[in-house]
Design an enzyme around this catalytic site. Structure first.
Site, PDB file in Angstrom:
ATOM      1  N   TYR A 191       0.817  -1.214   0.000  1.00  0.00           N
ATOM      2  CA  TYR A 191       0.000   0.000   0.000  1.00  0.00           C
ATOM      3  C   TYR A 191       0.853   1.268   0.000  1.00  0.00           C
ATOM      4  CZ  TYR A 191      -4.829  -1.714   0.305  1.00  0.00           C
ATOM      5  OH  TYR A 191      -6.061  -2.255   0.021  1.00  0.00           O
TER       6      TYR A 191
ATOM      7  N   GLU B 198       2.210   6.316  -7.174  1.00  0.00           N
ATOM      8  CA  GLU B 198       1.174   7.176  -7.744  1.00  0.00           C
ATOM      9  C   GLU B 198       1.507   8.655  -7.542  1.00  0.00           C
ATOM     10  OE1 GLU B 198      -2.638   5.957  -6.218  1.00  0.00           O
ATOM     11  OE2 GLU B 198      -2.168   3.838  -6.536  1.00  0.00           O
TER      12      GLU B 198
END
Length: 202
Positions: free
Chosen positions: A124, A131
């Protein structure tokens, strides 16, 4: 997602570089990630017992990254950060769908369950980093070209600056990521350690 993972490994073995990888796998990626919208529908109608909000945020953010960042801004497609979030997404989804498949078959190996609720601890944050770094790399190109922006005057009498919108998107990770991450940590404690988690009403 296994197809995508194999394609990525094959590309790297053949080319020896990550450059051009996104372009090579983009059709497969767009297909699988866009159809992930069905997951939100499944949550909404009760097919899957998962939070609609959590699933919606995850799916929409990925679709945004695929179509409005990586696809639209070709100059950043060879960034290492793009490969980072692609690898993270692929490993995450292979693990997650393996968990769902074996669970439906009532034959869930412990390793699959363990992987489902442990891999995310590293994946995660790594995915979020990929991103954010990709969006950051896109900012100069967006500012230079004015893409997706609407300037005044125009017949709609409204303005929109995609450059500043992306900055807002980046800052939105600050409140959203901890919520998703701690949600998974609570699920991990419940599934692996049998803890009873009492959710507080908002």
């Amino acid at each position: 997602w296994l197809v995508l993972g194999i394609a990525m490994v094959r590309f790297y073995i053949q080319k020896g570089t990550h450059r051009g990888l996104f372009r090579s796998v983009q059709k497969t990626l767009k297909f699988f990630q866009t159809f992930a919208l069905l997951e939100v529908v499944h949550c909404a109608v009760g097919v899957v017992r998962t939070s609609v909000l959590v699933t919606g945020v995850q799916v929409s953010s990925r679709i945004f990254m695929v179509w409005f960042i990586a696809h639209s801004i070709k100059q950043i497609q060879n960034e290492e950060s793009v490969i980072l979030f692609l690898v993270v997404w692929t490993v995450t989804e292979i693990t997650r769908y393996s968990f769902y498949t074996f669970n439906l078959l009532n034959h869930l190996p412990y390793f699959i369950k363990w992987a489902r609720y442990n891999f995310f601890i590293i994946l995660y944050p790594a995915g979020v980093a990929g991103e954010l770094l990709t969006i950051y790399a896109a900012l100069p190109y967006v500012k230079k070209t004015g893409m997706f922006s609407l300037r005044l005057p125009n017949k709609y009498n409204v303005s929109f600056d995609y450059y500043y919108f992306l900055i807002v998107v980046m800052f939105s990770y600050v409140p959203l990521f901890p919520q998703l991450y701690f949600h998974m940590l609570r699920q991990r404690r419940r599934v692996l350690h049998g803890e009873v988690i009492v959710e507080k009403d908002d």
